[in-house]
Scaffold this active site. Structure first.
Site: not given
Ligand code: NAD
Length: 279
Positions: A131, A224
């Protein structure tokens, strides 16, 4: 939407994961927002109503964003601040470092959906960013990187945006401040290197990632939800090609699942597979 899965974590899953890693010649770490949650970057799903505050059809497409920017610039600035500020302040956590440490023991490729650059900062060598990265600005038509920000640059940008969001400064003064850091292009070709809804995934990252998952022995899916496509196809493709897929998440996952936070579980797993690992 994440699908609710009703199951408890089993010791068998830990044994499966450790044994598969010990004999793996090629490992893929496939990371999502949960990987960086403990670096202080909220996942969008967990952040308090992020998508309710910023509906994806208005804020997660380039057309929507440009329309919104003309109609409600301060709301777009609020959105940008929510995304940029935690990334500007973040440092790699123990999970990013554990992913990098696997390189001491076997060949590893990191395929990330995150845009935060933390796998680079943790020292991983082979990284595909599906991304894109918020730390890069690209010339969009040419797909060429024109600037790489440091986290200090991002912090300065975030502070300037915060001043406008909190009505401490005008839009004109915000633009003047941003010009010091951001390589504006009068034809509008320069933009942050991030993939929004409806965009093609970053290349060559996507093509190489598809290739990589077909030849890996283990795919570690970390933090994820598996609901952002087409990236979410990758674990299934690895499994079809014979790899062991291990999911690390606090919420239940199908198949081999290690329950818990990434920064706790991934270092423990790496240490269990390679007791002399530097984690
Ligand atoms: P996502 O769909 O990948 O979901 C987050 C997952 O992480 C959930 O299943 C949750 O249960 C799990 N999770 C939460 N805390 C955790 C932990 N401490 N350890 C392990 N797992 C944990 O992510 P989203 O937030 O829906 O984001 C969608 C898209 O948005 C991503 O693919 C990305 O492109 C972008 N995004 C990026 C970032 C970043 O760069 N750090 C942050 C937020 C969103």
């Amino acid at each position: 939407m994440e699908r609710a899965i009703d199951k408890a974590m089993s010791v068998d899953d830990w044994i499966t994961a450790v044994l598969a890693l010990r004999k793996a010649k090629r490992v893929v770490v496939f990371s999502g927002a949960g990987m960086s949650a403990e670096s202080g970057i909220p996942t969008f799903r967990d952040a308090d109503g992020f998508w309710e505050q910023f509906p994806p059809e208005e804020f997660a497409t380039w057309d929507g964003l440009i329309g919104k920017l003309i109609a409600e610039p301060r709301q777009v600035a609020r959105f940008a601040w929510h995304v940029i500020d935690p990334i500007a302040r973040a440092e790699p956590n123990a999970a990013h470092r554990a992913a990098a440490a696997i390189e001491q023991h076997t060949q590893v490729t990191v395929i990330t959906q995150n845009i935060d650059g933390l796998h680079h900062d943790a020292g991983s060598s082979n990284i595909w960013e599906l991304h894109g990265s918020l730390l890069d600005v690209i010339n969009a038509p040419e797909r060429r990187i024109v600037k790489r920000f440091s986290r200090e640059d991002l912090l300065a940008i975030s502070d300037a945006i915060r001043g406008y969001v909190q009505k401490e400064q005008s839009l004109v003064s915000l633009i003047m401040q941003l010009r010091r850091h951001y390589p504006f292009d009068f034809r509008g070709r320069h933009r942050p290197n991030v993939v929004l809804f409806g965009d093609d995934l970053a290349e060559p990252d996507w093509t190489y990632s598809c290739r990589e998952v077909k030849s890996c022995d283990v795919l570690l899916s970390v933090g994820t939800s598996g609901s952002v496509f087409p990236a979410a196809f990758l674990p299934g493709r690895a499994e079809l090609s014979g790899a062991t897929v291990v999911s690390i998440s606090p919420t239940a996952c199908d198949g081999c699942w290690l329950q818990g936070n990434a920064s706790d579980v991934l270092p423990r797993l790496v240490k269990a597979a390679w007791p002399d690992a530097n984690v």
